[in-house]
Write a protein that holds these residues in place. Structure first.
Motif, PDB file in Angstrom:
ATOM      1  N   SER A  85       0.840  -1.201   0.000  1.00 43.85           N
ATOM      2  CA  SER A  85       0.000   0.000   0.000  1.00 43.85           C
ATOM      3  C   SER A  85       0.871   1.246   0.000  1.00 43.85           C
ATOM      4  O   SER A  85       2.046   1.199   0.370  1.00 43.85           O
ATOM      5  N   VAL A  86       0.258   2.341  -0.400  1.00 39.33           N
ATOM      6  CA  VAL A  86       0.885   3.657  -0.272  1.00 39.33           C
ATOM      7  C   VAL A  86      -0.205   4.622   0.175  1.00 39.33           C
ATOM      8  O   VAL A  86      -1.281   4.673  -0.422  1.00 39.33           O
ATOM      9  N   GLY A  87       0.067   5.368   1.237  1.00 40.45           N
ATOM     10  CA  GLY A  87      -0.941   6.285   1.746  1.00 40.45           C
ATOM     11  C   GLY A  87      -0.332   7.345   2.636  1.00 40.45           C
ATOM     12  O   GLY A  87       0.896   7.394   2.819  1.00 40.45           O
ATOM     13  N   PRO A  88      -1.169   8.210   3.205  1.00 41.47           N
ATOM     14  CA  PRO A  88      -0.691   9.337   4.028  1.00 41.47           C
ATOM     15  C   PRO A  88      -0.243   8.892   5.409  1.00 41.47           C
ATOM     16  O   PRO A  88      -0.899   9.162   6.417  1.00 41.47           O
ATOM     17  N   GLN A  89       0.884   8.204   5.460  1.00 39.99           N
ATOM     18  CA  GLN A  89       1.425   7.718   6.723  1.00 39.99           C
ATOM     19  C   GLN A  89       2.775   8.382   6.972  1.00 39.99           C
ATOM     20  O   GLN A  89       3.581   8.522   6.054  1.00 39.99           O
ATOM     21  N   HIS A  90       3.048   8.799   8.227  1.00 42.91           N
ATOM     22  CA  HIS A  90       4.309   9.458   8.607  1.00 42.91           C
ATOM     23  C   HIS A  90       4.563  10.721   7.771  1.00 42.91           C
ATOM     24  O   HIS A  90       5.699  11.023   7.410  1.00 42.91           O
ATOM     25  N   LEU A  91       3.504  11.476   7.508  1.00 42.65           N
ATOM     26  CA  LEU A  91       3.666  12.697   6.705  1.00 42.65           C
ATOM     27  C   LEU A  91       4.461  13.764   7.450  1.00 42.65           C
ATOM     28  O   LEU A  91       4.998  14.681   6.819  1.00 42.65           O
ATOM     29  N   GLU A  92       4.550  13.646   8.774  1.00 38.62           N
ATOM     30  CA  GLU A  92       5.335  14.623   9.534  1.00 38.62           C
ATOM     31  C   GLU A  92       6.810  14.552   9.153  1.00 38.62           C
ATOM     32  O   GLU A  92       7.526  15.548   9.251  1.00 38.62           O
ATOM     33  N   THR A  93       7.271  13.362   8.751  1.00 42.20           N
ATOM     34  CA  THR A  93       8.673  13.211   8.353  1.00 42.20           C
ATOM     35  C   THR A  93       8.832  13.128   6.838  1.00 42.20           C
ATOM     36  O   THR A  93       9.839  13.579   6.304  1.00 42.20           O
ATOM     37  N   PHE A  94       7.852  12.536   6.145  1.00 45.11           N
ATOM     38  CA  PHE A  94       7.940  12.447   4.685  1.00 45.11           C
ATOM     39  C   PHE A  94       7.618  13.780   3.995  1.00 45.11           C
ATOM     40  O   PHE A  94       8.049  14.020   2.873  1.00 45.11           O
ATOM     41  N   LYS A  95       6.795  14.600   4.650  1.00 46.65           N
ATOM     42  CA  LYS A  95       6.418  15.936   4.161  1.00 46.65           C
ATOM     43  C   LYS A  95       5.388  15.916   3.031  1.00 46.65           C
ATOM     44  O   LYS A  95       4.572  16.823   2.932  1.00 46.65           O
ATOM     45  N   SER A  96       5.426  14.927   2.141  1.00 49.92           N
ATOM     46  CA  SER A  96       4.471  14.904   1.028  1.00 49.92           C
ATOM     47  C   SER A  96       4.179  13.463   0.638  1.00 49.92           C
ATOM     48  O   SER A  96       4.985  12.554   0.866  1.00 49.92           O
ATOM     49  N   ILE A  97       2.998  13.255   0.022  1.00 46.90           N
ATOM     50  CA  ILE A  97       2.621  11.919  -0.421  1.00 46.90           C
ATOM     51  C   ILE A  97       3.531  11.458  -1.553  1.00 46.90           C
ATOM     52  O   ILE A  97       3.777  10.252  -1.718  1.00 46.90           O
ATOM     53  N   GLU A  98       4.061  12.397  -2.337  1.00 47.04           N
ATOM     54  CA  GLU A  98       4.992  12.032  -3.412  1.00 47.04           C
ATOM     55  C   GLU A  98       6.259  11.398  -2.845  1.00 47.04           C
ATOM     56  O   GLU A  98       6.799  10.437  -3.421  1.00 47.04           O
ATOM     57  N   ASN A  99       6.722  11.902  -1.710  1.00 49.31           N
ATOM     58  CA  ASN A  99       7.897  11.311  -1.056  1.00 49.31           C
ATOM     59  C   ASN A  99       7.593   9.914  -0.527  1.00 49.31           C
ATOM     60  O   ASN A  99       8.461   9.035  -0.554  1.00 49.31           O
ATOM     61  N   VAL A 100       6.357   9.716  -0.058  1.00 47.11           N
ATOM     62  CA  VAL A 100       5.958   8.389   0.415  1.00 47.11           C
ATOM     63  C   VAL A 100       5.991   7.396  -0.746  1.00 47.11           C
ATOM     64  O   VAL A 100       6.550   6.295  -0.629  1.00 47.11           O
ATOM     65  N   VAL A 101       5.398   7.797  -1.872  1.00 53.29           N
ATOM     66  CA  VAL A 101       5.368   6.922  -3.055  1.00 53.29           C
ATOM     67  C   VAL A 101       6.790   6.579  -3.503  1.00 53.29           C
ATOM     68  O   VAL A 101       7.123   5.411  -3.725  1.00 53.29           O
ATOM     69  N   GLY A 102       7.619   7.591  -3.623  1.00 55.45           N
ATOM     70  CA  GLY A 102       8.989   7.368  -4.075  1.00 55.45           C
ATOM     71  C   GLY A 102       9.762   6.447  -3.153  1.00 55.45           C
ATOM     72  O   GLY A 102      10.532   5.588  -3.614  1.00 55.45           O
TER      73      GLY A 102
END
Length: 493
Positions: A232-249
């Protein structure tokens, strides 16, 4: 003597006794530090473990404390007295030349919150060298087993369940090692390899977690997986990832690390994964949607479990039954079946019994019957919007008094209030009662409940989990009570 009272240090005016009190005050400080470290009466999800790293940090801390007292000691000088008028004064009693050593000694107690991280900072080069040695040793162990097949698993959520399900299926045919619990960091993987890996193992299932860009790539550098699964990919740990694009990458760092000879299994029920699936020629897709290489269909869900049909790329299919609750669990089972069949070569029919035997992962929609008309759905380790929706769907399956106990979701960055508010609106459609934990933390959920027109008298706000559970037990109802324990805050909240 020095007196410690209400946080103030009282220094006596008699200079002759000041140096003698240094040793006594050191004893006070050591006891105080011991109390701080052990924190009696406070319970944590995981108990304090005195690892080698913690012991090295404590040693440095006490060296710093000792250095402060050495400075204070050498700031004293001897004063000679004589017998005067028949009164005997001791010869050579030490005294302080200035108030500086007294300030140093007095500050030692109050500098503890600074000295502890300072000790950690001083030890950082040593710890880095120690970690690198362990990591390199783990790499050598993995390289020494060329026949060991390594599978990396990552995702914003679902990776622990996938790891558990996949290892259960593979173990039906192969000797399989998985990273335990939440050992999904570089040192967690390293510890697992050095401690548990045996020459007889044929598969190594490695969970990979990340809070920052580049951390999945770092884990792949250690485990060097042949194949991978992205759940999965979703809005998790956005406080450190900053953006959903960073999560996906970051999640797709696993796919980028797989060689052309390996396969990357992708859950295309997830929109963000589906959008990138075509970029990888070695991708094998799974899920419940049309067009998946491995597709789960004809899903029936009840409070007793779930049934579904799995169809492989060659057109073969098989019907499965599981005790796991909820349609969302079918996605993870589909991925585990897809890998077991597509890469491990286990026939679909031989997976029927292993799938049936799979039990819920602890604290992830785990059904716990307490007797006396009270049953818990323990989903405490979940903390993401998709999982919350799935848990509410499972709660809705039961013909019972449905109660939600939750503190809400955390680490969602700027979207945290919005997503928790939506969680409240969804809960209003399912729950007979809602118990919120934490007056400030749960405010957005309460707001969502009120926006949905939920009866205010059916909402209770507890200050802690114990109060929440006591309140749930006090509810009077003719039906059996099903209590969903959703989300769990870290110890520092």
């Amino acid at each position: 003597m020095f007196v410690l009272q209400f946080g103030f240090l009282i220094i006596p005016s008699n200079p002759y006794y000041k140096a003698y009190n240094v040793l006594y005050f050191l004893f006070i400080i050591l006891n105080f530090v011991f109390i701080i470290i052990n924190k009696p009466g406070k319970k944590f999800k995981k108990p304090l473990v005195y690892t080698a790293r913690v012991k090295r940090m404590l040693a440095t801390f006490f060296i710093l404390i000792a250095a402060m007292f050495v400075i204070a000691y050498f700031s004293t000088e001897q004063k000679t007295e004589y017998i005067v008028g028949g009164m005997h004064l001791d010869n050579g009693i030490p005294y302080f030349k200035s108030h500086l050593p007294l300030i140093i000694i007095g500050s030692a107690l109050y500098l503890t919150p600074i000295l502890v991280p300072l000790s950690n900072l001083i030890n950082k080069p040593i710890e880095k060298a120690v970690q690198n040695w362990y990591i390199n040793d783990a790499k050598k162990l993995l390289a020494s087993m060329p026949n060991l097949h390594k599978v990396g698993i990552t995702g914003s959520y679902g990776k622990t369940s996938m790891k558990f399900y996949l290892s259960e299926l593979l173990n039906s045919q192969y000797n399989t090692l998985k990273t335990p619990e939440s050992y999904n960091t570089p040192m967690g993987v390293t510890i697992t390899v050095r401690r548990d890996l045996k020459p007889t193992h044929e598969y190594f299932v490695c969970e990979m977690g990340a809070r920052r860009v580049g951390e999945i790539k770092e884990l792949c550098g250690i485990a060097n997986p042949h194949d991978g699964i992205i759940t999965s990919v979703g809005p998790q740990h956005l406080e450190t990832f900053k953006s959903i694009e960073n999560v996906v990458g970051t999640k797709f760092e696993l796919a980028d690390s797989i060689s052309a000879l390996g396969k990357i299994y992708l859950n295309v029920d997830n929109e963000l994964i589906r959008a990138k699936a075509d970029e990888y020629k070695n991708a094998v897709t799974y899920g419940t949607c049309e067009g998946s290489d491995y597709r789960a269909s004809d899903i029936t869900v009840s409070d007793k479990g779930t049934e579904f049909t799995m169809t492989a790329p060659d057109g073969s299919s098989c019907r499965y039954t599981t005790r796991l609750l909820g349609e969302h669990n079918v996605q993870n089972l589909a991925g585990a079946i897809a890998y077991s069949h597509g890469s491990a070569g286990i026939p679909l029919e031989k997976l029927i019994l292993p799938v049936k035997r799979i039990a819920a992962v602890p604290h992830r929609l785990e059904l716990v019957d307490k007797g006396g008309g009270l049953c818990y759905i323990d989903d405490a380790y979940n903390s993401n919007p998709s999982g919350c929706r799935a848990a509410l769907n499972v709660l809705g399956l039961f013909d019972a008094c449905k109660i939600l106990v939750t503190p809400g979701m955390v680490e969602l960055g700027e979207k945290q209030e919005e997503l928790n508010c939506e969680f409240g609106r969804e809960a209003a459609k399912v729950c007979d009662y809602v118990v919120l934990v934490g007056k400030i933390q749960a405010e957005p959920i309460y707001k969502g409940l009120m926006e949905a027109g939920y009866p205010e008298e059916r909402v209770f706000i507890a200050s802690n989990l114990n109060e929440a559970i006591s309140h749930v037990q006090a509810y009077q109802t003719d039906k059996k009570k099903i209590v969903l324990l959703e989300n769990d805050l870290p110890d520092n909240y």
